[in-house]
Scaffold this active site. Sequence first.
Site, PDB file in Angstrom:
ATOM      1  N   LYS A  67       0.852  -1.194   0.000  1.00  0.00           N
ATOM      2  CA  LYS A  67       0.000   0.000   0.000  1.00  0.00           C
ATOM      3  C   LYS A  67       0.888   1.245   0.000  1.00  0.00           C
ATOM      4  CE  LYS A  67      -4.229   1.430   2.377  1.00  0.00           C
ATOM      5  NZ  LYS A  67      -4.935   1.330   3.665  1.00  0.00           N
TER       6      LYS A  67
HETATM    7  C1  E4P Z   1      -8.289   2.048   3.750  1.00  0.00           C
HETATM    8  O1  E4P Z   1      -7.463   1.616   3.028  1.00  0.00           O
HETATM    9  C2  E4P Z   1      -8.117   3.293   4.519  1.00  0.00           C
HETATM   10  O2  E4P Z   1      -6.927   3.250   5.208  1.00  0.00           O
HETATM   11  C3  E4P Z   1      -9.276   3.492   5.429  1.00  0.00           C
HETATM   12  O3  E4P Z   1     -10.453   3.066   4.794  1.00  0.00           O
HETATM   13  C4  E4P Z   1      -9.403   4.893   5.980  1.00  0.00           C
HETATM   14  O4  E4P Z   1     -10.616   4.992   6.681  1.00  0.00           O
HETATM   15  P1  E4P Z   1     -10.936   6.182   7.703  1.00  0.00           P
HETATM   16  O5  E4P Z   1     -11.132   7.425   6.905  1.00  0.00           O
HETATM   17  O6  E4P Z   1     -12.191   5.737   8.388  1.00  0.00           O
HETATM   18  O7  E4P Z   1      -9.759   6.272   8.622  1.00  0.00           O
END
Ligand code: E4P
Length: 218
Positions: A87
């Site tokens: 990622k």
């Molecule tokens: C996913 O890859 C993200 O890190 C995540 O969905 C972020 O979510 P949040 O905005 O609730 O922290």
Amino acid sequence: MKFFIDTANLEQIKEAQELGVLDGVTTNPSLMAKEGITGKQNILDHYLKICELVEGDVSAEVIATDFDGMVAEGEELAALDSKIVVKLPLIEDGIKAAKYFSTKGIKTNVTLVFSVGQALLAAKAGATYVSPFIGRLDDISTDGLNLIAEIRQVFDNFGFETEILAASVRHTMHIVDCAKIGADVMTGPLSSIKGLLKHPLTDIGLEKFLADYKKGNA
Ligand code: E4P
């Protein structure tokens, strides 16, 4: 549409896996910290534990923000397990790293996407997944779902294979709306996934079926 769970909590991952609808897991540094997972080796070990629990892709986020650092970290993460997806943040070096990993056949998830232009760059770089954050856009009075729809249109225009991974899902209707728009994947908390189960007519109907059965089989 694939269902990923957005957590580093092993119990919740196990529960979603046992429900039989889980296609993968996404994590980020904040989610790892929330579980109290700190220190490089503990973090790597935790990714391995997640990989043991699920069959699908497991996104593991790099901390480095320069190209060489992202490549070194991403290669180490990818070597842990074939389920690991590297990622990468959508910054200039993140795009370069996505291109590097795509030429090496290593899966990537380009994260922190808030515009169609950013998604287009990630797709051009050969990202496996692009993660637009719906909830965080909604939080600042901007239509997160509209971003998913616009990216869908652009990707379909050109036949990009990059999958739209709707992230920052906050509730059950985000999932339903993403499915209508045609997001390839959504990642959300267990509560949002289990929210899909709920309907009062199901509960009322089941109660009546069981009561009627009981009457006839007393
Ligand atoms: C996913 O890859 C993200 O890190 C995540 O969905 C972020 O979510 P949040 O905005 O609730 O922290």
